[in-house]
Structure formats: C-alpha cells, structure tokens
Design an enzyme around this catalytic site. Sequence first.
Site, mmCIF file in Angstrom:
data_model
loop_
_atom_site.group_PDB
_atom_site.id
_atom_site.type_symbol
_atom_site.label_atom_id
_atom_site.label_comp_id
_atom_site.label_asym_id
_atom_site.label_seq_id
_atom_site.Cartn_x
_atom_site.Cartn_y
_atom_site.Cartn_z
ATOM 1 N N CYS A 88 0.832 -1.212 0.000
ATOM 2 C CA CYS A 88 0.000 0.000 0.000
ATOM 3 C C CYS A 88 0.861 1.255 0.000
ATOM 4 O O CYS A 88 0.535 2.254 -0.651
ATOM 5 C CB CYS A 88 -0.889 0.040 1.243
ATOM 6 S SG CYS A 88 -1.959 -1.369 1.419
HETATM 7 C C1 BEZ Z 1 0.641 -4.796 1.898
HETATM 8 O O1 BEZ Z 1 0.150 -3.705 1.595
HETATM 9 O O2 BEZ Z 1 1.842 -5.011 1.761
HETATM 10 C C2 BEZ Z 1 -0.216 -5.893 2.456
HETATM 11 C C3 BEZ Z 1 -1.381 -5.596 3.144
HETATM 12 C C4 BEZ Z 1 -2.138 -6.618 3.682
HETATM 13 C C5 BEZ Z 1 -1.762 -7.947 3.519
HETATM 14 C C6 BEZ Z 1 -0.602 -8.245 2.791
HETATM 15 C C7 BEZ Z 1 0.160 -7.208 2.263
#
Ligand code: BEZ
Length: 225
Positions: free
Chosen positions: A50
């Site tokens: 994100c």
């Molecule tokens: C991420 O943004 O890296 C992420 C968020 C939730 C679960 C797995 C990865």
Amino acid sequence: MSPDRNPLRLGSIAPDFEAETTKGPIKFHDFIGNSWVILFSHPADFTPVCTTELGVVARLQDKFEERNVKVIGLSANGLESHQEWIKDINEVNDVDLNFPIIADADRKISTLYDMLDYQDITNLDAKGIPFTVRSVFIIDPKKTIRLTLSYPASTGRNFDEILRVVDSLQLGDKNRITTPANWKHGDKVIVHPSVSNEEAEKLFPGFETVKPYLRFAAQPGTQKA
Ligand code: BEZ
C-alpha cells in the site's frame, strides 16, 4: 460472504455517504460534483504494498487532474493513523500526497461498497476481521459506476491501467467508438458496432474495414488537418 452484501454493478449509482477524510469531512456525491472519481481501497495503513501504491497515485496527480478525475483512497484505520502514514508515504516515495484518504475504522463505507472479502483468509486483522481488499471504482460525473476491480492484498495495482480505462471511457462517451485490446491514447480505435458504414463515412472518414464487424479509425481528435 457478508450477509448484507449489496453487490454494486457497472451502471449502479455509487452509494452516497458521509465520511471523515484526511482533507476534512465529505459527503461523497458532493465530493464527486462534476468530476470523474477513482475511489480505491487498500488493506491497511503502514503496509508495504500500500505504501508503494499510494506513492504512485500521488505521483500521477497531474494526470488525474488533466482528465478531470478526483482520487480518493480508503483504508480501515482512523484519521490519526492515516496522517502518520502519509508522512511515511511522502518520505519513502519522495511525493506530496494531496488527495483525501477516508478513515473507515468501523468499516461502514467498505461494507457499503463491498470492499471486504470475507473469503480471503490472507487479509485479516489481529482480531480475525477482514481488511478491505484492493478495490477500485471508476465513477463518472453522473455518479454511475463505470469500472470495478478487486485485487488481492499481495499484488499492487497498475494505476497506468486505471488511467487508460478513464481515457477509453471518456473517449467512448464523446464518440461512437470502443477501444481494442492494449489500446492506449493515440492508437487506432474501433468504430462502434451500432454505427452503419454510411454513418461511419461521415464520422470517421477513411475508416478501415477488417471484417464487417471490425472497423478501425483514427482516434477522434488526433487526425492531421
Ligand atoms: C501490503 O500492503 O503489503 C499488504 C497488506 C495486507 C496484507 C498483505 C500485504
């Protein structure tokens, strides 16, 4: 699956809501106004994928503005957390994130927009409650949903592709055309099947017939004088 699931389809009116965002409170339909809107959710603040995605979106801000598109993010955390995370996003990506992010700690809006995937067991918070998935909604100025996407938590989205869809939709709204696979701004377009050859002569002089149902033309607005 959520028991109160209310599927939103292409052509549905985007549900209105009130929310707190990092740019102040909004009423969603007023926020849309006469613009196109990209509403996109991500699983949670301070997560790695994100953090890169929001940096990319911040860097594309000019491209969204050129197309009369407002961008608004959402994650299932509170405002204070969002504000702290934005500092990290700006630092890591060397950007100045300027679009609002909705605070949806109680998951009211993500439930309304069906952004919680109860079957994705890789995407749960510490209490076992689903995070939002990577949903995208393209909404037009009439508040109609024109695209929906749902990506897994593990895969960052391609925001150039989302811009490409905006280009295709905006062009198709103004002209009787569709766009072929892998089309990008400036490439040939397809004459809409509802256009007769007689009309096509007027609308797209010099159009090219590959099959009676597959006719190509220069992208409107790009022909040389
Ligand atoms: C991420 O943004 O890296 C992420 C968020 C939730 C679960 C797995 C990865």
